[in-house]
Write a protein that holds these residues in place. Structure first.
Motif, PDB file in Angstrom:
ATOM      1  N   PRO A 111       0.644  -1.229  -0.117  1.00 15.59           N
ATOM      2  CA  PRO A 111      -0.156   0.054  -0.022  1.00 15.59           C
ATOM      3  C   PRO A 111       0.764   1.298  -0.174  1.00 15.59           C
ATOM      4  O   PRO A 111       0.519   2.247  -0.646  1.00 15.59           O
ATOM      5  CB  PRO A 111      -0.913  -0.193   1.235  1.00 15.59           C
ATOM      6  CG  PRO A 111      -0.795  -1.900   1.564  1.00 15.59           C
ATOM      7  CD  PRO A 111       0.337  -2.078   1.080  1.00 15.59           C
ATOM      8  N   ASP A 112       1.973   1.046   0.726  1.00 20.95           N
ATOM      9  CA  ASP A 112       2.882   2.313   0.765  1.00 20.95           C
ATOM     10  C   ASP A 112       3.588   2.799  -0.590  1.00 20.95           C
ATOM     11  O   ASP A 112       3.828   3.945  -1.038  1.00 20.95           O
ATOM     12  CB  ASP A 112       3.774   2.203   1.808  1.00 20.95           C
ATOM     13  CG  ASP A 112       3.383   2.133   3.070  1.00 20.95           C
ATOM     14  OD1 ASP A 112       2.222   2.992   3.443  1.00 20.95           O
ATOM     15  OD2 ASP A 112       3.970   1.388   4.149  1.00 20.95           O
ATOM     16  N   ALA A 113       3.609   1.821  -1.335  1.00 21.45           N
ATOM     17  CA  ALA A 113       4.142   2.150  -2.819  1.00 21.45           C
ATOM     18  C   ALA A 113       3.139   2.577  -3.950  1.00 21.45           C
ATOM     19  O   ALA A 113       3.531   2.697  -5.058  1.00 21.45           O
ATOM     20  CB  ALA A 113       4.925   0.715  -3.227  1.00 21.45           C
ATOM     21  N   ALA A 114       1.871   2.437  -3.477  1.00 24.04           N
ATOM     22  CA  ALA A 114       0.701   2.515  -4.573  1.00 24.04           C
ATOM     23  C   ALA A 114       0.951   3.950  -4.908  1.00 24.04           C
ATOM     24  O   ALA A 114       1.018   5.133  -4.196  1.00 24.04           O
ATOM     25  CB  ALA A 114      -0.609   2.281  -3.877  1.00 24.04           C
ATOM     26  N   GLU A 115       0.439   4.205  -6.104  1.00 23.46           N
ATOM     27  CA  GLU A 115       0.349   5.529  -6.961  1.00 23.46           C
ATOM     28  C   GLU A 115      -0.975   5.731  -7.239  1.00 23.46           C
ATOM     29  O   GLU A 115      -1.631   6.882  -7.583  1.00 23.46           O
ATOM     30  CB  GLU A 115       1.302   5.838  -7.942  1.00 23.46           C
ATOM     31  CG  GLU A 115       2.835   5.739  -7.512  1.00 23.46           C
ATOM     32  CD  GLU A 115       3.667   5.827  -8.826  1.00 23.46           C
ATOM     33  OE1 GLU A 115       4.244   6.539  -9.067  1.00 23.46           O
ATOM     34  OE2 GLU A 115       3.938   4.580  -9.231  1.00 23.46           O
ATOM     35  N   VAL A 116      -1.874   4.613  -7.366  1.00 25.06           N
ATOM     36  CA  VAL A 116      -3.301   4.632  -7.462  1.00 25.06           C
ATOM     37  C   VAL A 116      -3.964   3.496  -7.008  1.00 25.06           C
ATOM     38  O   VAL A 116      -3.209   2.446  -6.962  1.00 25.06           O
ATOM     39  CB  VAL A 116      -3.582   4.600  -9.302  1.00 25.06           C
ATOM     40  CG1 VAL A 116      -2.709   3.499  -9.944  1.00 25.06           C
ATOM     41  CG2 VAL A 116      -4.893   4.757  -9.550  1.00 25.06           C
ATOM     42  N   VAL A 117      -4.926   3.676  -6.411  1.00 24.83           N
ATOM     43  CA  VAL A 117      -5.680   2.508  -5.790  1.00 24.83           C
ATOM     44  C   VAL A 117      -6.887   2.227  -6.803  1.00 24.83           C
ATOM     45  O   VAL A 117      -7.650   2.860  -7.127  1.00 24.83           O
ATOM     46  CB  VAL A 117      -6.196   2.733  -4.362  1.00 24.83           C
ATOM     47  CG1 VAL A 117      -7.215   1.646  -3.726  1.00 24.83           C
ATOM     48  CG2 VAL A 117      -5.068   3.042  -3.313  1.00 24.83           C
ATOM     49  N   VAL A 118      -7.131   0.819  -6.991  1.00 27.23           N
ATOM     50  CA  VAL A 118      -8.018   0.492  -7.835  1.00 27.23           C
ATOM     51  C   VAL A 118      -9.153  -0.640  -7.122  1.00 27.23           C
ATOM     52  O   VAL A 118      -8.661  -1.509  -6.645  1.00 27.23           O
ATOM     53  CB  VAL A 118      -7.889  -0.109  -9.036  1.00 27.23           C
ATOM     54  CG1 VAL A 118      -8.794  -0.531 -10.047  1.00 27.23           C
ATOM     55  CG2 VAL A 118      -6.788   0.452 -10.071  1.00 27.23           C
ATOM     56  N   ALA A 119     -10.410  -0.011  -6.972  1.00 26.59           N
ATOM     57  CA  ALA A 119     -11.334  -0.555  -5.961  1.00 26.59           C
ATOM     58  C   ALA A 119     -12.403  -1.255  -6.706  1.00 26.59           C
ATOM     59  O   ALA A 119     -12.777  -0.574  -7.808  1.00 26.59           O
ATOM     60  CB  ALA A 119     -11.839   0.122  -4.923  1.00 26.59           C
ATOM     61  N   GLY A 120     -12.784  -2.412  -6.575  1.00 22.64           N
ATOM     62  CA  GLY A 120     -13.696  -3.040  -7.255  1.00 22.64           C
ATOM     63  C   GLY A 120     -14.496  -4.277  -6.704  1.00 22.64           C
ATOM     64  O   GLY A 120     -14.129  -4.602  -5.295  1.00 22.64           O
ATOM     65  N   TYR A 121     -15.283  -5.009  -7.142  1.00 17.09           N
ATOM     66  CA  TYR A 121     -15.897  -6.290  -6.847  1.00 17.09           C
ATOM     67  C   TYR A 121     -14.928  -7.087  -5.976  1.00 17.09           C
ATOM     68  O   TYR A 121     -13.824  -7.443  -6.421  1.00 17.09           O
ATOM     69  CB  TYR A 121     -16.600  -6.963  -7.944  1.00 17.09           C
ATOM     70  CG  TYR A 121     -17.514  -8.113  -7.451  1.00 17.09           C
ATOM     71  CD1 TYR A 121     -18.907  -7.771  -6.968  1.00 17.09           C
ATOM     72  CD2 TYR A 121     -17.266  -9.406  -7.827  1.00 17.09           C
ATOM     73  CE1 TYR A 121     -19.605  -8.976  -6.703  1.00 17.09           C
ATOM     74  CE2 TYR A 121     -17.995 -10.454  -7.667  1.00 17.09           C
ATOM     75  CZ  TYR A 121     -19.181 -10.086  -6.939  1.00 17.09           C
ATOM     76  OH  TYR A 121     -19.973 -11.333  -6.668  1.00 17.09           O
ATOM     77  N   HIS A 122     -15.420  -7.609  -4.832  1.00 18.35           N
ATOM     78  CA  HIS A 122     -14.464  -8.325  -4.029  1.00 18.35           C
ATOM     79  C   HIS A 122     -15.316  -9.265  -2.868  1.00 18.35           C
ATOM     80  O   HIS A 122     -15.602  -8.466  -1.960  1.00 18.35           O
ATOM     81  CB  HIS A 122     -13.531  -7.254  -3.211  1.00 18.35           C
ATOM     82  CG  HIS A 122     -12.275  -7.924  -2.731  1.00 18.35           C
ATOM     83  ND1 HIS A 122     -12.165  -9.114  -2.623  1.00 18.35           N
ATOM     84  CD2 HIS A 122     -11.095  -7.093  -2.235  1.00 18.35           C
ATOM     85  CE1 HIS A 122     -11.017  -9.307  -1.962  1.00 18.35           C
ATOM     86  NE2 HIS A 122     -10.382  -8.142  -1.683  1.00 18.35           N
ATOM     87  N   ARG A 123     -15.383 -10.489  -3.298  1.00 19.54           N
ATOM     88  CA  ARG A 123     -16.306 -11.179  -2.306  1.00 19.54           C
ATOM     89  C   ARG A 123     -15.567 -11.448  -1.376  1.00 19.54           C
ATOM     90  O   ARG A 123     -16.191 -12.040  -0.140  1.00 19.54           O
ATOM     91  CB  ARG A 123     -16.922 -12.426  -3.162  1.00 19.54           C
ATOM     92  CG  ARG A 123     -17.965 -12.172  -4.104  1.00 19.54           C
ATOM     93  CD  ARG A 123     -18.393 -13.288  -5.024  1.00 19.54           C
ATOM     94  NE  ARG A 123     -16.975 -13.537  -6.121  1.00 19.54           N
ATOM     95  CZ  ARG A 123     -17.259 -14.505  -6.833  1.00 19.54           C
ATOM     96  NH1 ARG A 123     -18.201 -15.083  -7.121  1.00 19.54           N
ATOM     97  NH2 ARG A 123     -16.036 -14.394  -7.862  1.00 19.54           N
TER      98      ARG A 123
END
Length: 259
Positions: A111-123
């Motif tokens: 997470p600390d290396a993220a430049e963009v977070v992509v959120a989506g469907y996640h069961r």
């Protein structure tokens, strides 16, 4: 109705879960006989276009991958255009992550290396995903969602969709997404227009949701048809500012509008 192309939703319009809705195959065939192009447009981010094409062919609807545009495909296009070469941290299940990887989106599990977070469907969405979102979404990190569907129609009723995950991340980080793809986003509308090759005012959009399908058609000048086989029903119509041009029981009733 004077149209040359059709944009047709899949889940809740052509399919419910793994089942073809009654009359859908014949309706698609009839639309193809009358129109220049039929494009399937879905907010389901988990199934790649090639797999959707295989599934539809097995159910009797002749389809190629080029006939299907998904919310993950739109998300990939958005990332390439706006966050090229930036490391993406996905909060989504493996079916979405695999598509991002296959499309050469740089991924990180830090997470600390993220430049963009992509959120989506996640069961398998978990408390630890909320912690990861808090850790990742600081400073200049971008926040992108695959699609806004909070629920999805299944054979057993409604289930939580990508929008539920995106809202959870937005809530814990006290931050709205920079972009949510899928319908009715402008990026998805543009990609659909490019794919179908017919001006929007010469297209009909058929779907089961007012807030995504019909809203996109309304914004882009398409003729819109709401079918009652999915999420939105007559009670939703009474309470919504988004209103379709036509309401029909199912996709099977749509070809008759073209006569």
């Amino acid at each position: 109705m004077n149209v040359r192309g059709a944009v047709v939703d899949l889940d809740g319009t052509v399919l419910r879960g793994e089942t073809l809705l009654p009359g859908a195959a014949a309706a698609v065939a009839a639309l193809r006989e009358r129109l220049d192009r039929v494009l399937f447009l879905t907010n389901n981010p988990t199934i790649p276009p090639r797999e959707y094409a295989v599934r539809l062919r097995e159910l009797g609807v002749d389809t190629t991958a080029d006939d299907v545009l998904t919310s993950t495909a739109a998300t990939v296009a958005y990332l390439h255009e706006n966050h090229a070469d930036e490391r993406a941290f996905p909060i989504a299940e493996s079916a979405i992550v695999d598509q991002l990887r296959d499309a050469d989106v740089p991924l990180t599990d830090d997470p600390d290396a993220a430049e963009v977070v992509v959120a989506g469907y996640h069961r398998e969405f978990h408390y630890r995903d909320l912690q990861a979102a808090l850790d990742a979404l600081g400073g200049e990190t971008a926040f992108v969602g695959t699609d806004r569907d909070t629920t999805i129609p299944t054979e057993d009723g409604r289930s939580p969709g990508s929008g539920a995950i995106i809202r959870a991340v937005a809530g814990v980080t006290d931050r709205e997404p920079d972009a949510v793809l899928g319908k009715p986003s402008a990026t998805t509308a543009r990609l659909a227009a490019d794919r179908i090759g017919v001006p929007s005012d010469e297209c009909v959009l058929v779907g089961d949701r007012l807030d995504t399908d019909i809203a996109m058609g309304e914004r882009t000048g398409m003729t819109t048809v709401l079918v009652r086989t999915g999420v939105s029903g007559d009670a939703d119509l009474a309470d919504s500012d988004v209103q379709p041009d036509y309401v029909r029981d199912s996709l099977a009733d749509v070809p008759a509008l073209l006569d």
